[in-house]
Design a protein around this motif. Sequence first.
Motif, PDB file in Angstrom:
ATOM      1  N   ILE A 147      13.627   9.437  18.494  1.00  0.00           N
ATOM      2  CA  ILE A 147      14.331   9.035  17.796  1.00  0.00           C
ATOM      3  C   ILE A 147      15.394   8.881  17.095  1.00  0.00           C
ATOM      4  CG2 ILE A 147      12.846   9.606  15.745  1.00  0.00           C
ATOM      5  CD1 ILE A 147      13.078   5.954  16.443  1.00  0.00           C
ATOM      6  N   LEU A 148      15.323  10.020  16.408  1.00  0.00           N
ATOM      7  CA  LEU A 148      17.355  10.409  16.171  1.00  0.00           C
ATOM      8  C   LEU A 148      18.481  10.018  17.445  1.00  0.00           C
ATOM      9  CD1 LEU A 148      17.024  14.106  16.148  1.00  0.00           C
ATOM     10  CD2 LEU A 148      17.232  12.640  14.170  1.00  0.00           C
ATOM     11  N   ILE A 149      18.133   9.756  18.526  1.00  0.00           N
ATOM     12  CA  ILE A 149      18.920   8.820  18.984  1.00  0.00           C
ATOM     13  C   ILE A 149      19.063   7.284  18.044  1.00  0.00           C
ATOM     14  CG2 ILE A 149      19.651   7.709  20.910  1.00  0.00           C
ATOM     15  CD1 ILE A 149      19.850  10.503  21.611  1.00  0.00           C
TER      16      ILE A 149
ATOM     17  N   ILE B 215      20.799   8.251  14.754  1.00  0.00           N
ATOM     18  CA  ILE B 215      22.333   8.438  14.863  1.00  0.00           C
ATOM     19  C   ILE B 215      22.967   7.000  14.886  1.00  0.00           C
ATOM     20  CG2 ILE B 215      24.125   9.856  15.889  1.00  0.00           C
ATOM     21  CD1 ILE B 215      21.611  11.820  15.983  1.00  0.00           C
ATOM     22  N   SER B 216      23.039   6.195  15.543  1.00  0.00           N
ATOM     23  CA  SER B 216      23.362   4.985  16.525  1.00  0.00           C
ATOM     24  C   SER B 216      23.507   3.887  15.561  1.00  0.00           C
ATOM     25  CB  SER B 216      22.606   4.491  16.922  1.00  0.00           C
ATOM     26  OG  SER B 216      22.802   5.009  18.328  1.00  0.00           O
ATOM     27  N   ALA B 217      22.037   4.380  14.013  1.00  0.00           N
ATOM     28  CA  ALA B 217      22.722   3.337  13.191  1.00  0.00           C
ATOM     29  C   ALA B 217      23.563   3.651  11.964  1.00  0.00           C
ATOM     30  CB  ALA B 217      21.346   2.872  12.335  1.00  0.00           C
ATOM     31  N   LEU B 218      22.994   4.483  11.878  1.00  0.00           N
ATOM     32  CA  LEU B 218      24.139   5.865  10.552  1.00  0.00           C
ATOM     33  C   LEU B 218      26.117   5.458  11.358  1.00  0.00           C
ATOM     34  CD1 LEU B 218      22.755   8.875   9.830  1.00  0.00           C
ATOM     35  CD2 LEU B 218      22.647   6.490   8.476  1.00  0.00           C
ATOM     36  N   LEU B 219      26.309   5.289  12.667  1.00  0.00           N
ATOM     37  CA  LEU B 219      27.650   6.002  12.644  1.00  0.00           C
ATOM     38  C   LEU B 219      27.779   4.516  12.679  1.00  0.00           C
ATOM     39  CD1 LEU B 219      27.684   8.513  15.217  1.00  0.00           C
ATOM     40  CD2 LEU B 219      27.746   8.591  13.126  1.00  0.00           C
ATOM     41  N   THR B 220      26.990   3.179  13.477  1.00  0.00           N
ATOM     42  CA  THR B 220      28.176   1.861  12.990  1.00  0.00           C
ATOM     43  C   THR B 220      28.081   1.527  11.687  1.00  0.00           C
ATOM     44  OG1 THR B 220      25.921   1.364  15.435  1.00  0.00           O
ATOM     45  CG2 THR B 220      26.749  -0.620  13.613  1.00  0.00           C
TER      46      THR B 220
ATOM     47  N   PHE C  18      18.987  -4.621  12.153  1.00  0.00           N
ATOM     48  CA  PHE C  18      19.198  -3.522  12.672  1.00  0.00           C
ATOM     49  C   PHE C  18      18.116  -2.457  12.275  1.00  0.00           C
ATOM     50  CE2 PHE C  18      23.205  -1.726  13.677  1.00  0.00           C
ATOM     51  CZ  PHE C  18      22.752  -1.324  13.943  1.00  0.00           C
ATOM     52  N   LEU C  19      17.099  -2.673  10.745  1.00  0.00           N
ATOM     53  CA  LEU C  19      16.415  -1.615  10.281  1.00  0.00           C
ATOM     54  C   LEU C  19      15.071  -1.305  11.169  1.00  0.00           C
ATOM     55  CD1 LEU C  19      15.465   1.097   8.262  1.00  0.00           C
ATOM     56  CD2 LEU C  19      14.253  -1.041   7.169  1.00  0.00           C
ATOM     57  N   GLN C  20      14.836  -2.647  12.081  1.00  0.00           N
ATOM     58  CA  GLN C  20      13.568  -2.449  12.735  1.00  0.00           C
ATOM     59  C   GLN C  20      14.005  -1.237  14.007  1.00  0.00           C
ATOM     60  OE1 GLN C  20      12.275  -5.841  14.280  1.00  0.00           O
ATOM     61  NE2 GLN C  20       9.547  -5.019  14.372  1.00  0.00           N
ATOM     62  N   ALA C  21      15.043  -2.607  14.586  1.00  0.00           N
ATOM     63  CA  ALA C  21      15.771  -1.532  15.446  1.00  0.00           C
ATOM     64  C   ALA C  21      15.920  -0.134  16.149  1.00  0.00           C
ATOM     65  CB  ALA C  21      16.732  -2.715  16.441  1.00  0.00           C
ATOM     66  N   SER C  22      16.133   0.185  15.074  1.00  0.00           N
ATOM     67  CA  SER C  22      16.946   1.587  14.965  1.00  0.00           C
ATOM     68  C   SER C  22      15.772   2.861  14.213  1.00  0.00           C
ATOM     69  CB  SER C  22      18.001   2.263  13.839  1.00  0.00           C
ATOM     70  OG  SER C  22      17.815   1.840  12.320  1.00  0.00           O
TER      71      SER C  22
ATOM     72  N   THR D  67      24.324  -0.915  20.206  1.00  0.00           N
ATOM     73  CA  THR D  67      25.385  -1.810  19.091  1.00  0.00           C
ATOM     74  C   THR D  67      26.010  -1.188  18.667  1.00  0.00           C
ATOM     75  OG1 THR D  67      23.337  -3.099  18.071  1.00  0.00           O
ATOM     76  CG2 THR D  67      25.118  -3.014  16.983  1.00  0.00           C
ATOM     77  N   LEU D  68      26.431   0.082  18.991  1.00  0.00           N
ATOM     78  CA  LEU D  68      26.765   1.156  18.217  1.00  0.00           C
ATOM     79  C   LEU D  68      28.384   1.604  19.212  1.00  0.00           C
ATOM     80  CD1 LEU D  68      27.622   3.686  16.520  1.00  0.00           C
ATOM     81  CD2 LEU D  68      26.361   5.334  18.131  1.00  0.00           C
ATOM     82  N   PHE D  69      27.683   1.305  20.391  1.00  0.00           N
ATOM     83  CA  PHE D  69      29.671   1.455  21.314  1.00  0.00           C
ATOM     84  C   PHE D  69      29.830   0.201  21.379  1.00  0.00           C
ATOM     85  CE2 PHE D  69      26.955   5.499  23.252  1.00  0.00           C
ATOM     86  CZ  PHE D  69      27.856   6.156  23.403  1.00  0.00           C
ATOM     87  N   ILE D  70      28.734  -1.166  21.094  1.00  0.00           N
ATOM     88  CA  ILE D  70      29.940  -1.834  20.743  1.00  0.00           C
ATOM     89  C   ILE D  70      30.810  -2.066  20.123  1.00  0.00           C
ATOM     90  CG2 ILE D  70      29.498  -4.619  20.521  1.00  0.00           C
ATOM     91  CD1 ILE D  70      27.209  -4.396  22.473  1.00  0.00           C
ATOM     92  N   THR D  71      30.318  -1.747  18.799  1.00  0.00           N
ATOM     93  CA  THR D  71      30.932  -1.658  17.291  1.00  0.00           C
ATOM     94  C   THR D  71      32.379  -0.337  17.981  1.00  0.00           C
ATOM     95  OG1 THR D  71      28.778  -2.069  16.540  1.00  0.00           O
ATOM     96  CG2 THR D  71      30.623  -1.388  14.766  1.00  0.00           C
ATOM     97  N   ALA D  72      31.865   0.541  17.917  1.00  0.00           N
ATOM     98  CA  ALA D  72      33.121   1.397  18.852  1.00  0.00           C
ATOM     99  C   ALA D  72      34.381   0.704  19.524  1.00  0.00           C
ATOM    100  CB  ALA D  72      32.465   3.216  19.086  1.00  0.00           C
ATOM    101  N   SER D  73      34.221   0.066  19.875  1.00  0.00           N
ATOM    102  CA  SER D  73      35.061  -0.915  20.656  1.00  0.00           C
ATOM    103  C   SER D  73      35.813  -1.597  19.993  1.00  0.00           C
ATOM    104  CB  SER D  73      34.135  -1.555  22.447  1.00  0.00           C
ATOM    105  OG  SER D  73      33.465  -0.650  23.058  1.00  0.00           O
TER     106      SER D  73
END
Length: 388
Positions: free
Chosen positions: A100-102, A105-110, A140-144, A154-160
């Motif tokens: 679940i850390l994936i 961590i994705s939520a925090l970085l996003t 977002f809270l539910q999805a993460s 969403t993290l990688f899209i936002t990073a893009s």
Amino acid sequence: MVKSVIEMKHINITLFAILVFSLALHLGALFLNHIEGDEVIYQTLAEKLSKNPLDYTLQGTYIINQLPETHNKPLYVFHPPLFCLLLAFIKVILGARLEILIPIISALLTTFLVFLIAGELYDKKVALWAAAINAICPVFLQASTKIWMDATVTLFITASVYMALIAIKKERLIYYVFLGCFIGFSLWIKLTATIILPVIILILLYKNRPRKNIIYALCALGLAFLLISPWFYWLYAVFGSISFSWLKVNQEFLEMFPFAKMVKERPFYFYITNFIVVAPIYLFSFVYLVTGLKKGIRLIESIWVICFIGVFTFSGYVMNFGYIMRYTLPATPAMAILAASFITEKNKPIVYIISIIFLGYGLLVGILNSYVFQLADTFPLQYFLRPN
């Protein structure tokens, strides 16, 4: 000079507090039993990949008899394997319990990237509001807090998007290479990440760009598709063709999962209205989206939202494709930025008070959906208050 240093310190402290609060909201997910349907699928695939990185199939697993026939294939065709490979990596290093850390961590970085993007497009005040809205977003809270891939894509899209903004600012090839990699990684998680391409192209090619930048932009897009090409080769090698027939509505799937049937039958409600019902702060986003388009401003954030919500709403009516509200999760960073811009531009006490109330309501809805009832989609407060 001293004043600016103090202001920057306060901004950094506030951002740190937002990220800590977001982390605290997610910690409960470490103690949940992740048994929702897609969670079980991804964990099962991660288990197989941890033993053999090429064994990306549900065949031979205990769950295959509980799923539609479309899932019983020699290759899991619905999504490329990067998310499950990340889960497998965590499983090998830290154990299955911490997969679940994936998403966490994705939520925090996003949230951090939302701050950076809003800072590039507006100012630090908007950036802080945007980060706070994204951190408290119930969808977002539910999805993460579940082992779903939506927060990670969403993290990688936002990073893009952020890297595209930096690329046109720095005008150096290395940033375009990073951009191509981020787009490629997002595609390796979920092919619907291609929906962000109009936004990336708008950022890279809007107005009169130097010829060098146009060439760099084409290189970035070429790199992204070069990175995802092995997946299509893999599909072709296994099936002898590249088919997306699985995109069509699957009646067996809809009968097995009633919540998916609800979304399919009412795409406008679940992909547009329900966003406001579960997180009323996004009412400001849609208001600013409409007014921005009329004035020809806020195009990046507006098109970002329109691309994801528009595509899934339209496909829901025309193609019967798109079952679940969280598919539009990549739109929420842009919606957070639009709402933050609205709040700060109005800059009135009544707007701040209403915003805090809206955020509090959304947080309550997010906690109910994420921890109390463990749903497979995001529902508003009245859903939990209705009589049985």
